[in-house]
Design an enzyme around this catalytic site. Structure first.
Site, PDB file in Angstrom:
ATOM      1  N   TYR B 291       3.355  12.251  -6.763  1.00 55.46           N
ATOM      2  CA  TYR B 291       2.609  12.341  -5.497  1.00 55.46           C
ATOM      3  C   TYR B 291       1.444  11.352  -5.549  1.00 55.46           C
ATOM      4  O   TYR B 291       0.504  11.519  -6.333  1.00 55.46           O
ATOM      5  CB  TYR B 291       2.097  13.755  -5.348  1.00 55.46           C
ATOM      6  N   TYR B 342       3.672   8.658   4.228  1.00 51.49           N
ATOM      7  CA  TYR B 342       3.077   9.882   3.686  1.00 51.49           C
ATOM      8  C   TYR B 342       3.447  11.069   4.560  1.00 51.49           C
ATOM      9  O   TYR B 342       3.178  11.082   5.760  1.00 51.49           O
ATOM     10  CB  TYR B 342       1.558   9.764   3.628  1.00 51.49           C
TER      11      TYR B 342
END
Lengths: 147, 388
Positions: B291, B342
């Site tokens: 991430y 994202y």
């Protein structure tokens, strides 16, 4: 850069203070310009701000002890870009994590102000400086202690 | 968690990847429905086979989806608490529901859609004031970058990590995005451009920040047995872990982490359980989907997950170890949150599935085990291992 840049502070309008049973004594202390930290009256560990119990002994006998307001910069950032329009006149400002003298397990998130940016570093010694807002809220901010 | 290979991801689907705010006038649930339909088609299942929903980061309303999609009965509906940290925990929950027989076909849907005129990057200024948030709001911490900048600064202080490492994360991730048609940023990023980029929150410059997009994505899971007869090569859930240590706790919203946790991504205990229960080590991982909301957090996750020693993440990255081409552990071959798009973790999960299938655009050769992580954030945080 030849011009010396000084750390400003975020604008007052950025946040409204909400308190509860376990944070009100802290903010009341701020009003009197006294940094009061929560400590367990039974086992003497510092308690995290807002916690209803001491995590070491589960006591709710939380005492608010006065602190000198001296500490060190544990980490910091220099905010240079105004992510929202209300920050326009406030950059650069310096959010910092402050490790207070003799206090283990409880740091403050605050600002280092009125200091040349190039003087601020991890480990810099700082002292509390009170900022009184128009709405009656007082905020602890920090200035560098000059050697 | 001992449910190795009892469940598998059998379908993935998504909407197009929109620039933030540009998916309107489609509605939030409409976007999710489109992703779920695409994922069931990818799996070769009927939408009516779905009988479970597994969410993270606020999720959505199960009956609303059932209404639009005509799903007759739900037998499992759950959500991982907190935000993006728990993202891959939703896949773990889905796998557990299937392994225990609570449900047969579970969907993990997620949608990120920015309201018109508002940005995720200044999210802390939009939330209602509460007693706990007063302690960071008072310091002028308005966007997530302000918080993570302080973790990065501490890592630099403690271990001598250089901005060159963050630069390498940004550059290598961008290079991966170039070959991806849906990636938002597809032009090469040079070191000169990186260092000329405006400083947002020192030490984070523009290129250390992830994008903000409107995307809905979905994963479909079912039992290993049923997976064998479906359209795609199954991506088995080898292991999942969600939670974390009290020392990490509220993390950036609290900043009381002890030294060894503060300059980290909070993932050391997650890695220990994730690898331990699966009987593997970092050396067995072929591709890592980490991430990457902020580039320094990739460096710290590499340490937490044992790809290098604590404190050596900077040098490890600078040596080219995370490159898709020639790296010892390719990281985010899809271009990550920094350059592809994202959407709070769902794009990393979909890429991990493609890597295991062997169909990724930037395919890591013979990838057998993929690691996927949720965001370094308040607990619970989460990790996932998918395997052939």
């Amino acid at each position: 850069m030849s011009e010396i840049e000084i750390a400003k502070a975020p604008p007052d309008e950025l946040f409204q203070l909400e308190t509860d049973t376990w944070t009100e004594p802290y903010w009341n202390g701020c009003k009197d310009h006294i940094l009061k930290l929560p400590k367990c009256g039974d086992c003497q560990h510092y308690v995290e701000l807002g916690a209803s119990h001491c995590r070491h002994c589960l006591s709710q006998n939380i005492e608010w002890v006065e602190h000198s307001g001296k500490g060190k910069v544990y980490s910091f950032t220099i905010v240079r870009f105004p992510v929202i329009p209300s920050l326009q006149g406030s950059v650069p400002y310096v959010p910092a994590v402050i490790e207070l003298e003799g206090v283990d397990g409880l740091r403050l998130i605050s600002n280092v102000i009125d200091t040349p940016l190039s003087d601020i570093d991890v480990g810099s010694e700082v002292c509390v400086h009170w900022h009184d807002r128009n709405d009656g809220v007082s905020l602890p901010r920090f200035k560098l202690i000059k050697p | 968690m001992k449910i190795a290979k009892q469940a598998a991801v059998v379908g993935i689907g998504s909407t197009p990847y929109y620039r933030r705010g540009e998916s309107h006038p489609q509605t939030f649930n409409e976007m999710i429905c489109k992703a779920v339909i695409a994922a069931t088609e990818d799996a070769g299942l009927s939408i009516k086979d779905i009988d479970g929903f597994s969410y993270y980061s606020s999720g959505t309303d199960t009956p609303l989806l059932m209404e639009s999609l005509g799903i007759p009965e739900v037998r499992y509906s759950s959500m991982v608490t907190s935000g993006g940290g728990g993202s891959v925990g939703a896949v773990q929950n889905a796998a557990m529901a299937i392994a225990t027989g609570a449900a047969n076909v579970v969907v993990v849907p997620f949608c990120m859609q920015q309201p018109m005129g508002k940005r995720y990057g200044s999210i802390m200024s939009q939330i209602d004031p509460t007693p706990d948030k007063a302690f960071f709001m008072a310091g002028g911490l308005v966007g997530p970058g302000h918080f993570f900048a302080m973790l990065a600064k501490r890592h630099m202080h403690q271990y001598g990590t250089r901005r060159e490492a963050f630069c390498e994360v940004a550059i290598s991730t961008r290079e991966n995005a170039i070959t991806r048609p849906q990636a938002r940023f597809r032009t090469p990023l040079t070191k000169e451009e990186y260092f000329a980029g405006p400083m947002i929150a020192d030490p984070l410059c523009r290129y250390d920040f992830c994008l903000e997009n409107d995307i809905a994505g979905a994963l479909i899971l079912t039992s290993a047995e049923r997976a064998k007869d479906l359209k795609q090569r199954p991506a088995y859930v080898l292991n999942g872990e969600q939670g974390g240590r009290r020392e990490w706790g509220r993390a950036i919203a609290w900043m009381n982490m002890p030294d060894e946790y503060f300059a980290s991504a909070g993932y050391a205990s997650i890695a220990e359980h994730l690898y331990g229960d699966a009987g593997i080590t970092a050396a067995d991982v072929d591709v890592a989907l980490l991430y990457d909301h902020f580039s320094p957090m990739v460096v710290m996750q590499l340490e937490d997950f044992g790809f290098c020693k604590r404190g050596e993440g900077g040098a490890f990255v600078e040596d080219g170890n995370i490159r898709f081409k020639g790296g010892s552990i390719p990281v985010n071959p899809h271009g990550g949150n920094l350059s592809e798009a994202y959407a709070v973790g769902i794009t990393h999960m979909m890429e991990a599935v493609e890597q295991i299938r062997g169909t990724a655009i930037n395919q890591v050769k013979d990838a057998e085990i993929a690691l996927v992580t949720g965001g370094p954030a308040s607990l619970p945080i989460s990790g996932l291992l998918l395997s052939r």
